[in-house]
Structures are given as C-alpha cells and as structure tokens.
Scaffold this motif. Structure first.
Motif, PDB file in Angstrom:
ATOM      1  N   GLY A   4      12.130  93.710  42.609  1.00 30.82           N
ATOM      2  CA  GLY A   4      12.869  92.484  42.913  1.00 30.82           C
ATOM      3  C   GLY A   4      13.668  91.943  41.743  1.00 30.82           C
ATOM      4  N   LEU A   5      14.201  92.843  40.895  1.00 30.64           N
ATOM      5  CA  LEU A   5      14.928  92.430  39.701  1.00 30.64           C
ATOM      6  C   LEU A   5      16.423  92.706  39.853  1.00 30.64           C
ATOM      7  N   ASP A   6      17.204  92.252  38.880  1.00 26.80           N
ATOM      8  CA  ASP A   6      18.652  92.393  38.888  1.00 26.80           C
ATOM      9  C   ASP A   6      19.024  93.767  38.328  1.00 26.80           C
ATOM     10  N   ILE A   7      19.602  94.645  39.167  1.00 28.29           N
ATOM     11  CA  ILE A   7      19.932  95.990  38.716  1.00 28.29           C
ATOM     12  C   ILE A   7      21.172  95.997  37.828  1.00 28.29           C
ATOM     13  N   ALA A   8      21.961  94.927  37.867  1.00 23.46           N
ATOM     14  CA  ALA A   8      23.174  94.874  37.046  1.00 23.46           C
ATOM     15  C   ALA A   8      22.875  94.476  35.602  1.00 23.46           C
ATOM     16  N   GLU A   9      21.704  93.887  35.362  1.00 24.86           N
ATOM     17  CA  GLU A   9      21.348  93.431  34.011  1.00 24.86           C
ATOM     18  C   GLU A   9      20.663  94.554  33.252  1.00 24.86           C
ATOM     19  N   ARG A  10      21.394  95.099  32.265  1.00 24.07           N
ATOM     20  CA  ARG A  10      20.833  96.186  31.460  1.00 24.07           C
ATOM     21  C   ARG A  10      20.740  95.822  29.985  1.00 24.07           C
ATOM     22  N   ARG A  11      21.185  94.612  29.639  1.00 22.56           N
ATOM     23  CA  ARG A  11      21.216  94.228  28.225  1.00 22.56           C
ATOM     24  C   ARG A  11      19.982  93.469  27.788  1.00 22.56           C
ATOM     25  N   LEU A  12      19.272  92.863  28.734  1.00 20.08           N
ATOM     26  CA  LEU A  12      18.110  92.040  28.412  1.00 20.08           C
ATOM     27  C   LEU A  12      16.833  92.661  28.981  1.00 20.08           C
ATOM     28  N   PRO A  13      15.692  92.421  28.336  1.00 18.61           N
ATOM     29  CA  PRO A  13      14.416  92.883  28.899  1.00 18.61           C
ATOM     30  C   PRO A  13      14.136  92.187  30.228  1.00 18.61           C
ATOM     31  N   GLN A  14      13.459  92.889  31.126  1.00 16.25           N
ATOM     32  CA  GLN A  14      13.075  92.300  32.413  1.00 16.25           C
ATOM     33  C   GLN A  14      11.623  92.659  32.721  1.00 16.25           C
ATOM     34  N   ASP A  15      10.964  91.741  33.400  1.00 15.68           N
ATOM     35  CA  ASP A  15       9.580  91.960  33.826  1.00 15.68           C
ATOM     36  C   ASP A  15       9.477  91.676  35.312  1.00 15.68           C
ATOM     37  N   GLY A  16       8.684  92.472  35.981  1.00 18.72           N
ATOM     38  CA  GLY A  16       8.515  92.276  37.414  1.00 18.72           C
ATOM     39  C   GLY A  16       7.229  92.911  37.896  1.00 18.72           C
ATOM     40  N   ARG A  17       7.083  92.945  39.203  1.00 17.11           N
ATOM     41  CA  ARG A  17       5.850  93.464  39.805  1.00 17.11           C
ATOM     42  C   ARG A  17       6.199  94.284  41.035  1.00 17.11           C
ATOM     43  N   ILE A  18       5.562  95.442  41.150  1.00 18.00           N
ATOM     44  CA  ILE A  18       5.745  96.329  42.294  1.00 18.00           C
ATOM     45  C   ILE A  18       4.401  96.509  42.972  1.00 18.00           C
TER      46      ILE A  18
END
Length: 569
Positions: free
Chosen positions: A248-262
C-alpha cells in the motif's frame, strides 16, 4: 552468405592496412597457422599480436556483418531458451532478440554456415548473425542461461500444491500500473514464489539488494544470510514496485525510505511481513521481515530454558511488581522471550498493556500499542499515558534512554510488573547500562527483580549430522578431562541446510536474580568487573556454560557457541 564467402581481401591484409598488425607479425601468424591448423585470428590473439576488439572490428568489415559489443539490456531473456544451452555452448552463439520471424544471433564465427542453417531449422526463425567477441559470448551464455535455469527451478521447486494469496486492498489504477510495468516478465509470479519459498524455508528476513549489473535475493535463515538467486537488474524496479503495491505504498517515490506492511495467506494461515525500502546508488534496497506466528515460539515452556532456571523465572513473573529485563544483542531472541512471558501471564483478570516498535505478533486480550516518532508518540510519552489506564503488567519493547528507564522504574515501584529489554552483552551489563544512563543506584536496587541474558545458537542439521572424537585442545576448551572418551557432533552440510551443517536455533540463557547481596553491591555503584566477579562468586550459570553443555549434548558445535557469544562483545 555467398557474398560473404567471395570477398577478395583477406583478413591479414586488412589488419596490416589498418595499421593494427605488422607485416612481420602477420608472417609469423601465417607460419603458426600452417603448423597448428588454427584460425589466423585466434593465433594472432594468442600471440598477443592483436587485440580481440580490433579483430572483431576488422572481421565485421571484411565479412560485411555488423559487430556489436554485448552489454546489459541487449539480450532479451525471454527468448534465450529458443536455443538449448548445450548447443549455445558448443557453437558459441547467443540469441539476442527477435523481431517478428528474424532472430538476431551473436556469433564469433559467422563463416560456419552449417551452424547457422541448423539453428534456423531448430528455431524456425531466419537467422541474422552479428559479430561479437568469443569471450563476451561465453560469459553471457553462462550468465543468462544460469539465470533462466535458476529462476525456472526456483519456481518449480516451490511446490505446486502450495498457494500464496496476497491479502491487499488495491485500486484498479494500481493493478494496471504494475501489470504494465511487469508486461513480458514473470514479476508477479516471481514475487509470490520468493515469498512462498521464504516462508517454507522458515526465513526471518528477505533481502533484495541491487548491484551494478544484477540484484541479489537473500534469505536470513537461523540468523545467517544465504543467497538464493541473482536475477538481472532489469527486473528489479518492477519487483520493488510490485511489493510496494502489496504494502500500500507509493510506487513513484524512489528517493525516500518507505515502510509498510504486507499480509499473505498460505495454507489457510495469515502471515505478516514488514516492508522497508532504502534508496541506494544502484536502486532501492528492500528488506521484508517475515512474521510467521505459527513458527514463533510464544510459550515460555518451549524456549529451551533449563527447568531450574525456568521455575525461577516463573516465580519472578508471578510477583505483583518489579522490573524484569531481558538482555542481549540484536537478533538474540529478546522479544520472543518477552512474548513468552506475556503469554504466560495473560488472563482476563489482568490488564496487560504493551508498547512496541513495531508490534510483531498480535496477541488476544492484550492491549498492544505501536510507537510513532513522526507524531511524537515515543516510548516515554506512551508510557506516561499507559500508567493512567490502570495496568497490571506493562511490556516496554526496549529501554533506549534515561527518560524511558526512569518511568519504567517508577512504574515498577508503584505496584506494576514491568517487562522490558536492553541491548547489553550479558545480564549484569544491564545494571551497568542503567547506571550509565544516570539512574540512581538505590532506584535500580529497589526496582529490578531479575535480569535474563540470552543468545540464539544454531542447532546441527539432523539430515547430515555426524559424530567425531574431539582433539585434546577442544576437550580443554570444553573444560573436560583430556583422556575422557567422548564424542561430539557436527553437520557435514547438505541441501536441506544450505550446506551450512545447521538447521534451526535454540536459546541459551543466564539468569541473575537481584537478591539482597546484589542489592548491596548495586548501592556501591559497581563497575562491570565487580559485577562479573559477583557472578563467579555466586556460581551463577553463564551463557557460555549453557552453550558448552549444548555442545557436549551434541546439539550444536563449540564454534557456533563461540560465534554467538564472542562476536558480539
């Protein structure tokens, strides 16, 4: 082909005219050709008269065939198997790409007409040869065919009876985006297969790491990383985007770290995965923490603790108040021990509240809370508010600073049982750490009821386990009689254990109960050395002693115990 065979100027003449070869070297090359029967170009390269790149360039001009430099992106991996690996190796050819019915084929010997004719019949395509260096072709054959075979075997080996379903909420736009990105490549199947294999192999983490020319997929199994495959780099962006959509994260954002849950479902059980991405110079590195509750040991009776130590721990947990700490480095199983303790205490008569970062396993009845530093919901702030919720038992995921330590100690002194962890090398190190944080000695001696030190060690694989007689030096290290007839065990390494000789892990533990003697010592603001001497004087079983017992029992090896204990100090 007829045009190619009737060209007038010979290779040697063209090389001399282009000032790439001297007349003397050409004469020597022709002499060696008559003697050995080898091709002139091969001889000139072997004698270092000519560079391979110069030979390819002139051959292309002589034969009227374009020459290319094999590079990343030129080879279409989806058509690589139109020519079997054995024939590609034997004929030194590599399928590059296909346009309608024309197959562009890399070859180092376009004069071999019979080979091109055979491959045309085999594939059903019209062959368009291009000239490449033989070494480049050989390297690419190994890389692309190995990758294709590995991926096919990887998918087939995961088991047809196992099914993985992604529990996700996606929009139609998200689905369309990933399908467009993954068009022509098995990205979705590959992701599902990787996740399924990690779950079946009981991996705790999945690492997806891009490199200069490829990316690695590694599993952490029993605390050690193993590489399971290394696909070409072209698949990496689509694979990461697929995982981001699942999380459920933003696929266009590649410059910043992202955290999520699957969340996925395998064999009617739900498995959570924590997603974390970190941008790097070659692309985003992704780590997935696999949280399989069915494999987690949440029963304190099944942690492998010795009966005598276990009874003391249960007695400490039954106290109405006090601070109980578990210690050890990262990955030593501290959180699992806390969950085991919480499950032992869990009942409808008690209000149990946890503060975690993050919540790893969701438990019934217990009130679990996750910190969020972005909005200021830190451990200290959470702890202050929880004290107003009439708790009986509080679990603090980790004591990281003085403020958290002070509030936890105050809570334990005012009628609450508090469980928490500290990053120290041994049990007594927790006392030193609290003193270093600035906590008053009298508060530590009054609040702390017991400290639990632990490590996780790998156990010998039962499939390849073998016994041997240890050397005299090994017997001395194990504190055993030199002339004692004793057998130890080790694993030879097999497919089941990734050739490591180990499969599964158990814990080794030490327990320091804060009695009156230790309370008096704490009031003197002791050093680490004084605390270690206290442990020796009280004859407290250390982690090392527990580990050596496991070696003698044939459960693990001395090298593994030594690695688990001393590499962290």
């Amino acid at each position: 082909m007829e045009k190619i065979l009737t060209r007038k100027k010979k290779l040697g003449e063209l090389l001399v005219e282009a000032n790439l070869l001297s007349a003397e070297n050409l004469t020597e090359g022709l002499r060696l050709q008559k003697k050995s029967g080898k091709k002139l170009g091969q001889i000139l390269i072997e004698q270092h008269f000519l560079k391979p790149s110069d030979l390819v360039s002139v051959l292309g001009s002589q034969l009227g065939i374009p020459h290319v430099w094999l590079r990343k992106g030129l080879v279409d991996g989806s058509i690589i198997n139109c020519i079997p690996y054995e024939k590609a190796r034997a004929y030194q050819v590599l399928p590059l790409f296909k346009v309608r019915t024309i197959l562009t084929l890399a070859t180092a010997d376009p004069m071999a007409v019979f080979i091109l004719d055979e491959l045309a019949k085999l594939t059903g395509f019209t062959i368009q040869p291009v000239l490449c260096r033989a070494d480049d072709i050989e390297n690419c054959i190994e890389e692309y065919y190995r990758e294709s075979e590995h991926l096919t075997g990887f998918i087939e080996g995961s088991g047809e009876s196992d099914e993985l379903h992604v529990v996700e909420r996606r929009t139609e736009e998200d689905i369309q985006a990933i399908e467009e990105m993954a068009e022509g490549s098995p990205v979705i199947n590959m992701v599902n297969t990787v996740l399924l294999k990690a779950i079946n192999d009981r991996a705790s983490d999945i690492h997806i790491e891009p490199d200069r020319t490829k990316f690695r997929i590694r599993f952490r199994i029993d605390g050690v990383l193993y590489e399971v495959m290394s696909p070409k780099l072209d698949l990496h962006p689509a694979l990461v985007s697929r995982l981001k959509i699942m999380a459920g994260l933003d696929i266009a954002e590649r410059r910043l770290p992202q955290d999520g849950r699957i969340q996925v479902m395998v064999k009617d059980k739900f498995i959570d995965m924590r997603f974390s991405s970190l941008p790097g110079i070659f692309g985003e590195k992704v780590v997935l923490r696999v949280l399989d509750k069915s494999n987690a040991i949440l029963d304190i009776n099944n942690l492998g603790i010795r009966n005598e130590t276990l009874e003391t721990i249960k007695a400490l947990l039954k106290r109405p108040y006090g601070l109980i700490l578990t210690t050890g480095p990262t990955g030593s199983g501290k959180t699992t021990t806390l969950y085991g303790a919480i499950c032992f205490l869990n009942s409808l008569e008690k209000n149990i509240v946890t503060i975690e970062d993050p919540v790893e396993y969701q438990l019934d009845i217990i009130n679990q809370n996750q910190t969020n530093d972005v909005i200021g919901l830190t451990f200290p702030r959470f702890l202050k508010h929880i004290l107003r919720q009439d708790p009986d038992i509080i679990m603090v995921g980790e004591i990281r600073d003085r403020e958290t330590a002070e509030i936890a100690i105050q809570a334990s002194l005012t009628g609450h049982l508090v469980l928490s962890t500290l990053h120290t090398n041994d049990a007594c190190g927790a006392i030193t750490r609290l003193l270093d944080m600035g906590i008053e000695p009298f508060m530590i001696s009054s609040a702390v009821a017991g400290i639990f030190g632990q490590r996780l060690i790998r156990t010998i694989c039962p499939e390849c386990k073998s016994s041997y007689y240890p050397s005299k030096e090994m017997l001395k290290q194990l504190d055993l009689e030199v002339d004692k007839n004793i057998k130890l065990a080790k694993g030879k390494g097999c497919q089941t254990c990734y050739d490591s000789g180990f499969k599964g892990r158990i814990g080794i533990y030490e327990l320091v109960e804060v009695d009156q003697d230790l309370q008096r010592l704490i009031l003197q603001n002791p050093s680490g050395e004084q605390l270690k001497k206290f442990v020796v004087q009280k004859n407290i079983r250390t982690i090392l002693r527990e580990g050596i017992d496991k070696v003698i029992e044939g459960v693990t090896t001395y090298e593994e115990v030594n690695r688990a204990i001393h590499t962290t100090e």
